[in-house]
Design an enzyme around this catalytic site. Structure first.
Site, PDB file in Angstrom:
ATOM      1  CB  ILE A  58      -9.185   1.503   4.443  1.00  0.00           C
ATOM      2  CG1 ILE A  58      -8.130   2.627   4.477  1.00  0.00           C
ATOM      3  CG2 ILE A  58      -8.510   0.161   4.629  1.00  0.00           C
ATOM      4  CD1 ILE A  58      -7.373   2.706   5.832  1.00  0.00           C
ATOM      5  CB  SER A  59      -8.783   4.005  -0.862  1.00  0.00           C
ATOM      6  OG  SER A  59     -10.163   4.286  -0.926  1.00  0.00           O
ATOM      7  CD  GLN A  60      -3.319   0.786  -4.760  1.00  0.00           C
ATOM      8  OE1 GLN A  60      -4.134   1.315  -5.513  1.00  0.00           O
ATOM      9  NE2 GLN A  60      -2.304   0.096  -5.194  1.00  0.00           N
TER      10      GLN A  60
ATOM     11  NE  ARG B  51      -3.885   2.666   4.058  1.00  0.00           N
ATOM     12  CZ  ARG B  51      -4.172   1.446   3.599  1.00  0.00           C
ATOM     13  NH1 ARG B  51      -3.473   0.400   4.020  1.00  0.00           N
ATOM     14  NH2 ARG B  51      -5.125   1.266   2.721  1.00  0.00           N
TER      15      ARG B  51
END
Ligand code: SAM
Length: 217
Positions: free
Chosen positions: A61-63, A35
């Site tokens: 950017i999503s959790q 990530r």
């Protein structure tokens, strides 16, 4: 590098498995995809925090947990063809690519699409293709899809996406107003029949396009 591996393992154990994600393929994929390579330059040290992070073009950017929960809900299998709408940084598409046979991801901001494409190419994830465009229209020429994941909040479920689901295919999409949405799972059960389940309350950036919100929101 070894430090990121340790942080990634910790994220999977605590934020994902620890909160009920059970799909082994999802856990394994998220143990693998770096990530830190998908966040904005300078924010790498926060890559494994339990939160969304800002990316270019004022997007996010999503959790990690929501990425895992959406992929688990979509029941993605190794033989699947998958469409992601809202590629953003490319991270979720990369994770999907570690699970499914073929992944297409659409992003409306061309600058984000090209950054995502570069990151994915640098990692050698050859089964993932990023396209720039309006994902509310789906990707007719590559349909049908076994799973479609939408990473932005829609006013309603776009008809084009329902039409592009394979029989038995699953569409996971946040639906509601621009403040908060219900995460819905739509399963195609017949030519014109769809089952709908509400999974959770979520908060996503708006899905902007022909079958989404208007540009100026
Ligand atoms: N999945 C992404 C990731 O892993 O980084 C996070 C996506 S971010 C929460 C939502 C993205 O949806 C934004 O990058 C936004 O530009 C994009 N978006 C919004 N409307 C769209 C549309 N109609 N088609 C394609 N992308 C769209």
């Amino acid at each position: 590098m070894a430090e990121y591996d340790r942080l990634r393992d910790h994220m999977v154990d605590v934020q994902l498995a620890g909160r009920g994600i059970r799909d082994k393929r999802v856990l394994e994929a998220m143990r693998t995809v770096p990530r830190e390579r998908f966040v904005r330059e300078g924010l790498e040290e926060f890559a494994y925090e339990d939160s969304a992070l800002p990316i270019e073009e004022e997007q996010t950017i999503s959790q990690p947990y929501i990425v895992a929960a959406m992929i688990e809900a979509a029941e993605v299998e190794p033989d699947d063809r998958v469409l992601e709408v809202g590629a953003g940084s490319g991270y979720a598409a990369a994770v999907l690519g570690r699970i499914a046979r073929r992944v297409f991801a659409i992003e409306r901001h061309p600058a984000l699409a090209s950054l995502a494409r570069e990151r994915i190419a640098a990692l050698g994830y050859a089964n993932v293709e990023i396209r720039a465009g309006d994902g509310t229209r789906g990707l007719e020429q590559e349909a049908p899809f076994d799973a479609i994941l939408v990473a932005a909040g829609a006013p309603e479920v776009p008809n084009a996406l329902k039409r592009q689901l394979a029989m038995g295919g699953r569409l996971v999409i946040p639906v509601g107003d621009t403040g908060k949405q219900k995460l819905c799972k739509v399963t195609r059960t017949g030519e014109t029949r769809f089952d709908v389940e509400n999974l959770a309350t979520v908060m996503f950036v708006p899905l902007i396009g022909e079958e989404g919100w208007q540009e100026n929101r």
